[in-house]
Motif scaffolding. Structure first.
Motif, mmCIF file in Angstrom:
data_model
loop_
_atom_site.group_PDB
_atom_site.id
_atom_site.type_symbol
_atom_site.label_atom_id
_atom_site.label_comp_id
_atom_site.label_asym_id
_atom_site.label_seq_id
_atom_site.Cartn_x
_atom_site.Cartn_y
_atom_site.Cartn_z
ATOM 1 N N UNK A 79 100.820 43.203 46.420
ATOM 2 C CA UNK A 79 101.125 42.296 47.523
ATOM 3 C C UNK A 79 100.087 42.597 48.585
ATOM 4 N N UNK A 80 99.869 41.692 49.500
ATOM 5 C CA UNK A 80 98.799 41.897 50.481
ATOM 6 C C UNK A 80 98.919 43.264 51.158
ATOM 7 N N UNK A 81 97.761 43.876 51.384
ATOM 8 C CA UNK A 81 97.728 45.177 52.041
ATOM 9 C C UNK A 81 98.603 46.211 51.351
ATOM 10 N N UNK A 120 96.884 32.087 44.372
ATOM 11 C CA UNK A 120 96.740 33.546 44.392
ATOM 12 C C UNK A 120 95.546 33.939 45.253
ATOM 13 N N UNK A 121 94.426 33.268 45.042
ATOM 14 C CA UNK A 121 93.205 33.577 45.801
ATOM 15 C C UNK A 121 93.437 33.284 47.284
ATOM 16 N N UNK A 122 94.100 32.171 47.570
ATOM 17 C CA UNK A 122 94.351 31.806 48.966
ATOM 18 C C UNK A 122 95.247 32.850 49.643
ATOM 19 N N UNK A 133 95.716 35.985 48.897
ATOM 20 C CA UNK A 133 95.110 37.305 49.042
ATOM 21 C C UNK A 133 93.783 37.309 49.782
ATOM 22 N N UNK A 134 93.182 36.133 49.911
ATOM 23 C CA UNK A 134 91.920 36.059 50.638
ATOM 24 C C UNK A 134 92.133 35.774 52.119
ATOM 25 N N UNK A 135 93.296 35.256 52.445
ATOM 26 C CA UNK A 135 93.497 34.806 53.819
ATOM 27 C C UNK A 135 94.440 35.703 54.605
ATOM 28 N N UNK A 136 95.031 36.704 53.973
ATOM 29 C CA UNK A 136 96.158 37.415 54.558
ATOM 30 C C UNK A 136 95.904 38.145 55.868
ATOM 31 N N UNK A 137 94.921 39.074 55.852
ATOM 32 C CA UNK A 137 94.805 39.968 57.005
ATOM 33 C C UNK A 137 94.187 39.313 58.226
#
Lengths: 411, 411
Positions: free
Chosen positions: B190-192, B402-404, B406-410
């Protein structure tokens, strides 16, 4: 499939010299599509020596098996490459196809079938009819020329968005010799397992066992140090051919000959250049990422950790998002399974150290790290603080375009 | 982050019974955000036994190290889970935080700190201030209740799109006992590096070593047989608590006791159910994929090959594209490095065999295979024809979402 050229494509191409003893021609065999160049015939002069490195897949293609078997002879007279069909997972028929193709090529060139090397790229599981090569290779043999090199480089492209060439001229025992290489691959993988192929040619007079030992040594830090998404083709092929036609060059029969050192270095440079071009054409790639791991317990351990980072979807999507998300680097180090001590770990993006001694670097500025991530070339350094082992690998980011290219291809 | 619920989410939830001896409450500690539940306190009655399985990461979080150290005691009185901060890669401060948090919780519950188990999920590399728990856990301790289970399941969610619960009631030596489990995780990652966390509770009277052996055995074919993208969190935690409060149930102190068999089977069912719910909530997932490998030289070899297929971006994007691209399965078998014989390989999607004996199945219809790929649940069977080894793993497809995510999260 990609219609626009990768933003990471080279802006200029080097001038590629003639390699004495090498001539080539392209042709249309109608293997999958009509009206499209799909065959490359490369002829080499008598006495050409050969070396090769192939996919480690347990399910290699029929041409890979053919090349591996004939490499023992150490002699090559021609290379035939086709696109449109990989002749992989085609059972007994696939083996018959390579034999018949080699016979057709041997007749066209005037040599033994064992001196013909083959590579195929395209869909797998479809039988490849060797009759497609009849007449076509004979015709190509009448049109052989020694330039321009961009033609064979273009002929072997599949989903590549640009042709890949590299060259070097170097002294070999008092006389200049040239090295010219071409490659195809949209980053190790390509739809339907089209292959990563690379062929390198030189006019240097070097015995086959010496060629093989140089090539095997160089591949570890070039083509075996790149990844786009960890997927390995059944057809990966890298071959090196030496015609020995360079005038005045010293004939090398011993890998330990000191005269060989400049040549070995130049060959390594050509292979590194070509391998980086493959990564930069990785499907959907917008960032070129260099990952160096230092301070591991061994070089091999460093490489496992570097590849764990390079293959992590979480790391690759963060890079696509221009996010200096070093927590995901820690994750990827941790999952590699190699010795690592969290409390000794340091991580640097570009020249910005973001983590040290197992915690965030107090001096770290998010803005400075973010600026690094906006670049096209992202260097990442991981220091483990355990030993002297180190390795560098190269990869690209993971973008929505990658998913689109690979999710939509066959339909 | 996802705002819509996964299309693979369960359509109904089971009725979750009270587990005698287990009470819980949620609270707001303002760890990262204000006005949001971010702490779960779970109290267990005296005499509760405990077992756990944790991430294999070489860089585990401070709470993971704390739990592993205290597992040896075999006794648990409370579990504290927070979101918003994973307390991972926080150096010495991270260790101090878990000690202080356990002291605060022990005081609130009235037990020893060693009987407190901790899990944290959220960003990593940020120090977690244990003072955030002061007062908060005391307050929660006054509001403890034994239902409804959906509350703790919701409290541990991060990027999950739905809460995950599972339950079973089973006979243990003549009396019924219950098992209730909760889990969080948007697919291992999951993100981070928010964590995959799962906690399972029973009122069965089972000694800690027996609990541990059952849990370790079951995890191999449940939580250790799922993957979303091969990335492993620093915080993965699965714990099993047994209060022993079930009336009339037989106390089990020997893992070989035949009375344990129905319980072990029911526990396995709960773990499998929860692990499948994690995959079905995989970031961007639209397909649930079951990959079975048979005929390998060993079960371990079969699992390596199954995970090679499940983790292949090329296979996962093809499934997202509803493409019966069996060539990519061959590729993934080949790259696994385990014994495989191309000419004995057979591949089946659903009930459509697409490849057999190292080549395309002559009877294979592209339309029939495509129909299988349009389903939400895709079974893939790979037969190697070498031995008796087999394994099944579960994964999801790889989509642009999935890419969106994990690529946009932080940012």
């Amino acid at each position: 499939m990609s219609t626009t050229v990768s933003p990471l494509a080279p802006t200029t191409y080097p001038e590629m010299p003639v390699v004495e003893g090498v001539r080539f021609a392209t042709a249309e065999a109608g293997i999958k599509y009509k009206g499209r160049t799909d065959v490359l015939l490369l002829e080499m002069s008598e006495g050409t020596t050969v070396a090769g490195v192939f996919t480690k897949s347990k399910c290699p293609s029929a041409p890979v098996e053919w090349c591996q078997a004939n490499l023992a002879g150490g002699k090559a007279r021609a290379l035939v490459v086709n696109s449109g069909n990989a002749n992989a997972f085609t059972g007994m028929k696939g083996r018959a196809t390579v034999s018949v193709t080699a016979e057709i090529a041997a007749k066209a060139i005037g040599c033994r079938p064992e001196e013909i090397f083959l590579a195929s790229t395209g869909v797998i599981g479809e039988p490849l009819d060797p009759k497609k090569f009849e007449g076509v290779l004979d015709g190509a043999a009448t049109r052989l020329a020694d330039s321009p090199w961009i033609e064979p480089a273009k002929a072997i492209m599949t989903t590549d968005t640009y042709p890949k060439v590299a060259t070097a001229t170097v002294d070999l025992g008092g006389a200049p010799v040239v090295i010219c290489g071409i490659a195809k691959g949209a980053g190790m993988i390509a739809p339907d397992m089209a292959t990563m192929l690379s062929f390198v040619f030189t006019d240097a007079p070097i015995a086959a066992p010496v060629l093989q030992s140089m090539l095997s040594a160089s591949v570890e830090t070039t083509f075996n140090a790149i990844t786009v998404d960890s997927d390995t083709s059944t057809s990966d092929t890298l071959m090196l051919f030496a015609t020995g036609k360079a005038k005045g060059a010293k004939t090398i029969t011993d890998a330990a000959d000191p005269a060989l050192a400049p040549f070995a270095a130049a060959l390594h440079g050509v292979l590194r250049d070509l391998s980086h071009q493959v990564v930069k054409d990785g499907e959907g790639a917008r960032k070129f990422v260099e990952i160096t791991v230092r301070g591991a317990v061994s070089d091999a351990s460093a490489k496992v950790i570097a590849l764990s980072i390079a293959n992590s979807p979480l790391v690759k999507t963060a890079i696509a998002g221009e996010d200096a998300n070093w927590g995901r680097i820690v994750m990827a180090v941790g999952k590699a399974g190699e010795p690592a001590d969290r409390d000794k770990l340091a991580i640097t993006f570009g020249n910005i150290r973001v983590a040290v001694e197992g915690a965030r670097d107090a001096a770290y500025s998010e803005a400075a790290a973010s600026a690094v991530m906006k670049e096209q070339h992202i260097p990442i350094l991981v220091e483990l603080g355990l030993g002297d082992g180190q390795a560098t690998v190269w990869t690209c980011d993971l973008t929505k375009e990658y998913v689109a290219i690979n999710g939509d291809y066959r339909s």
